[in-house]
Design a protein around this motif. Structure first.
Motif, PDB file in Angstrom:
ATOM      1  N   UNK A  29     -12.485 -16.371  29.146  1.00 33.14           N
ATOM      2  CA  UNK A  29     -11.181 -16.651  29.744  1.00 33.14           C
ATOM      3  C   UNK A  29     -10.900 -15.690  30.896  1.00 33.14           C
ATOM      4  N   UNK A  30     -11.158 -14.417  30.633  1.00 39.85           N
ATOM      5  CA  UNK A  30     -10.856 -13.392  31.649  1.00 39.85           C
ATOM      6  C   UNK A  30     -11.641 -13.624  32.952  1.00 39.85           C
ATOM      7  N   UNK A  31     -12.915 -14.023  32.825  1.00 34.05           N
ATOM      8  CA  UNK A  31     -13.746 -14.168  34.020  1.00 34.05           C
ATOM      9  C   UNK A  31     -13.999 -15.617  34.423  1.00 34.05           C
ATOM     10  N   UNK A  32     -13.332 -16.542  33.750  1.00 35.84           N
ATOM     11  CA  UNK A  32     -13.498 -17.962  34.086  1.00 35.84           C
ATOM     12  C   UNK A  32     -14.914 -18.470  33.860  1.00 35.84           C
ATOM     13  N   UNK A  33     -15.532 -18.004  32.766  1.00 37.60           N
ATOM     14  CA  UNK A  33     -16.922 -18.408  32.485  1.00 37.60           C
ATOM     15  C   UNK A  33     -16.936 -19.602  31.540  1.00 37.60           C
ATOM     16  N   UNK A  34     -18.021 -20.373  31.586  1.00 36.32           N
ATOM     17  CA  UNK A  34     -18.220 -21.405  30.566  1.00 36.32           C
ATOM     18  C   UNK A  34     -18.654 -20.705  29.288  1.00 36.32           C
ATOM     19  N   UNK A  35     -17.961 -20.986  28.192  1.00 34.35           N
ATOM     20  CA  UNK A  35     -18.331 -20.398  26.903  1.00 34.35           C
ATOM     21  C   UNK A  35     -19.240 -21.399  26.193  1.00 34.35           C
ATOM     22  N   UNK A  36     -20.516 -21.126  26.209  1.00 41.12           N
ATOM     23  CA  UNK A  36     -21.476 -22.076  25.649  1.00 41.12           C
ATOM     24  C   UNK A  36     -21.921 -21.586  24.276  1.00 41.12           C
ATOM     25  N   UNK A  37     -21.541 -22.324  23.231  1.00 41.54           N
ATOM     26  CA  UNK A  37     -21.875 -21.933  21.861  1.00 41.54           C
ATOM     27  C   UNK A  37     -22.783 -22.994  21.245  1.00 41.54           C
ATOM     28  N   UNK A  38     -24.014 -22.594  20.937  1.00 43.39           N
ATOM     29  CA  UNK A  38     -24.961 -23.587  20.422  1.00 43.39           C
ATOM     30  C   UNK A  38     -24.441 -24.232  19.131  1.00 43.39           C
ATOM     31  N   UNK A  39     -23.860 -23.422  18.229  1.00 40.72           N
ATOM     32  CA  UNK A  39     -23.354 -23.971  16.967  1.00 40.72           C
ATOM     33  C   UNK A  39     -22.250 -24.988  17.209  1.00 40.72           C
ATOM     34  N   UNK A  40     -21.373 -24.701  18.181  1.00 33.32           N
ATOM     35  CA  UNK A  40     -20.258 -25.613  18.483  1.00 33.32           C
ATOM     36  C   UNK A  40     -20.779 -26.912  19.099  1.00 33.32           C
ATOM     37  N   UNK A  41     -21.817 -26.813  19.915  1.00 35.16           N
ATOM     38  CA  UNK A  41     -22.394 -28.039  20.509  1.00 35.16           C
ATOM     39  C   UNK A  41     -22.951 -28.921  19.391  1.00 35.16           C
ATOM     40  N   UNK A  53     -37.525 -27.817  19.064  1.00 31.13           N
ATOM     41  CA  UNK A  53     -37.689 -28.968  19.969  1.00 31.13           C
ATOM     42  C   UNK A  53     -36.373 -29.732  20.143  1.00 31.13           C
ATOM     43  N   UNK A  54     -35.412 -29.502  19.258  1.00 32.63           N
ATOM     44  CA  UNK A  54     -34.081 -30.098  19.441  1.00 32.63           C
ATOM     45  C   UNK A  54     -33.177 -29.092  20.168  1.00 32.63           C
ATOM     46  N   UNK A  55     -33.209 -27.835  19.695  1.00 32.97           N
ATOM     47  CA  UNK A  55     -32.246 -26.828  20.162  1.00 32.97           C
ATOM     48  C   UNK A  55     -32.488 -26.372  21.606  1.00 32.97           C
ATOM     49  N   UNK A  56     -33.729 -26.043  21.916  1.00 32.01           N
ATOM     50  CA  UNK A  56     -33.997 -25.431  23.231  1.00 32.01           C
ATOM     51  C   UNK A  56     -33.622 -26.379  24.381  1.00 32.01           C
ATOM     52  N   UNK A  57     -34.093 -27.642  24.377  1.00 30.54           N
ATOM     53  CA  UNK A  57     -33.685 -28.520  25.494  1.00 30.54           C
ATOM     54  C   UNK A  57     -32.173 -28.734  25.558  1.00 30.54           C
ATOM     55  N   UNK A  58     -31.532 -28.802  24.374  1.00 26.13           N
ATOM     56  CA  UNK A  58     -30.079 -29.029  24.358  1.00 26.13           C
ATOM     57  C   UNK A  58     -29.339 -27.871  25.049  1.00 26.13           C
ATOM     58  N   UNK A  59     -29.735 -26.639  24.724  1.00 28.68           N
ATOM     59  CA  UNK A  59     -29.043 -25.485  25.311  1.00 28.68           C
ATOM     60  C   UNK A  59     -29.390 -25.349  26.796  1.00 28.68           C
ATOM     61  N   UNK A  60     -30.663 -25.528  27.134  1.00 28.59           N
ATOM     62  CA  UNK A  60     -31.049 -25.369  28.546  1.00 28.59           C
ATOM     63  C   UNK A  60     -30.360 -26.427  29.415  1.00 28.59           C
ATOM     64  N   UNK A  61     -30.200 -27.629  28.863  1.00 28.73           N
ATOM     65  CA  UNK A  61     -29.515 -28.679  29.613  1.00 28.73           C
ATOM     66  C   UNK A  61     -28.053 -28.288  29.866  1.00 28.73           C
ATOM     67  N   UNK A  62     -27.409 -27.728  28.847  1.00 30.67           N
ATOM     68  CA  UNK A  62     -26.006 -27.307  28.996  1.00 30.67           C
ATOM     69  C   UNK A  62     -25.889 -26.180  30.025  1.00 30.67           C
ATOM     70  N   UNK A  63     -26.828 -25.247  29.973  1.00 33.40           N
ATOM     71  CA  UNK A  63     -26.809 -24.141  30.948  1.00 33.40           C
ATOM     72  C   UNK A  63     -26.970 -24.668  32.367  1.00 33.40           C
ATOM     73  N   UNK A  64     -27.874 -25.635  32.504  1.00 34.37           N
ATOM     74  CA  UNK A  64     -28.154 -26.213  33.823  1.00 34.37           C
ATOM     75  C   UNK A  64     -26.934 -26.906  34.412  1.00 34.37           C
ATOM     76  N   UNK A  65     -26.073 -27.430  33.529  1.00 33.65           N
ATOM     77  CA  UNK A  65     -24.888 -28.155  34.004  1.00 33.65           C
ATOM     78  C   UNK A  65     -23.753 -27.217  34.364  1.00 33.65           C
ATOM     79  N   UNK A  66     -23.874 -25.936  33.969  1.00 36.38           N
ATOM     80  CA  UNK A  66     -22.777 -24.996  34.190  1.00 36.38           C
ATOM     81  C   UNK A  66     -22.628 -24.692  35.683  1.00 36.38           C
ATOM     82  N   UNK A  67     -21.434 -24.948  36.181  1.00 37.63           N
ATOM     83  CA  UNK A  67     -21.179 -24.682  37.606  1.00 37.63           C
ATOM     84  C   UNK A  67     -20.026 -23.678  37.668  1.00 37.63           C
ATOM     85  N   UNK A  68     -19.951 -22.964  38.752  1.00 35.16           N
ATOM     86  CA  UNK A  68     -18.785 -22.098  38.897  1.00 35.16           C
ATOM     87  C   UNK A  68     -19.112 -20.639  38.707  1.00 35.16           C
ATOM     88  N   UNK A  69     -18.277 -19.957  37.903  1.00 38.62           N
ATOM     89  CA  UNK A  69     -18.373 -18.496  37.811  1.00 38.62           C
ATOM     90  C   UNK A  69     -19.488 -17.977  36.925  1.00 38.62           C
TER      91      UNK A  69
END
Ligand code: AMP
Length: 224
Positions: free
Chosen positions: A22-34, A62-78
């Protein structure tokens, strides 16, 4: 700014991650929440992940790694703060490789250090808000105790309905998650050490037994 957040389940990592995001306007990416979103939405990925999560086992790479990397790749901004991944040495290596290939810098490695027994006690008392999983509620901590409404405990932030996570009330599942976290050979501690030693990121290590505010002040004071 890109941050990796580490800490055992129950260390307050999600709460602190939300404060920093919140403080730095970052995407909070939580694998468990996804994963939980996928399960709620009844997706194929959710169906595959469900049984592992309920047992406290890691969802296969083989499920987790592509899912997280895809989410990271979509992160735009700060930038982003990544929480819950990597959880093993193999995931750390895959992440390191992906970051290097995409030229994404890693600025901070945040580690919340907490004794295993305290972490377990904390997990069992936490309650999840239906409106926002980052609203902290815990029956054993005065500062974040849920409030009572019509004879029922509700979220202290928004009055939302509260629930427990099935894997938070199952001692065997908690122990399994902690076995994975504290394993410094191939588990999460191995991933922590990998990034502490191999990257140029600044390491922020905090004592997770302190209060929420004290910890967040310490973390924020070390982010420049
Ligand atoms: P968490 O919300 O971080 O406690 O994650 C809940 C569950 O999701 C874990 O116990 C695992 O079953 C699964 N999970 C989350 N992150 C990962 C990961 N990086 N690798 C494998 N499984 C994961």
């Amino acid at each position: 700014m890109n941050i990796l957040a580490f800490g055992p389940n129950g260390s307050g990592k999600g709460t602190q991650g939300a404060i920093v995001a919140k403080k730095y306007g970052l995407d909070h990416i939580e694998s468990g929440a996804i994963f939980r979103e996928h399960i709620k939405g009844g997706t194929e990925l959710g169906k595959k992940a469900k049984e592992y999560i309920e047992r406290g086992d890691l969802v296969p790479d083989d499920i987790t790694i592509p899912m997280v990397l895809e989410t990271l790749g979509k992160s735009k901004g700060n930038g982003w703060i990544l929480d819950g991944f990597p959880r093993s040495l193999a995931q750390a290596e895959a992440l390191d490789k992906a970051l290097k290939e995409s030229g994404m810098p890693l600025d901070y490695v945040l580690e919340i250090v907490l004794d295993r027994n305290i972490a377990k006690e904390r997990i069992m008392g936490r309650r999840l808000c239906a409106n926002d999983p980052n609203h902290p509620n815990h029956i054993a901590f005065e500062a974040i105790k849920p409030v009572e409404k019509d004879g029922k405990l509700v979220c202290r932030v928004c009055g939302g309905e509260l629930s427990t996570r099935a894997d938070d009330q199952d001692e065997e599942a908690i122990n399994k998650r902690h076995d994975i976290y504290y394993d410094d050979k191939t588990g999460t501690m191995a991933a922590v050490n990998y990034f502490k030693n191999k990257s140029d990121a600044k390491v922020i290590s905090v004592d997770g037994s302190k209060g929420i505010q004290e910890i967040s002040e310490e973390i924020l004071s070390q982010i420049k």
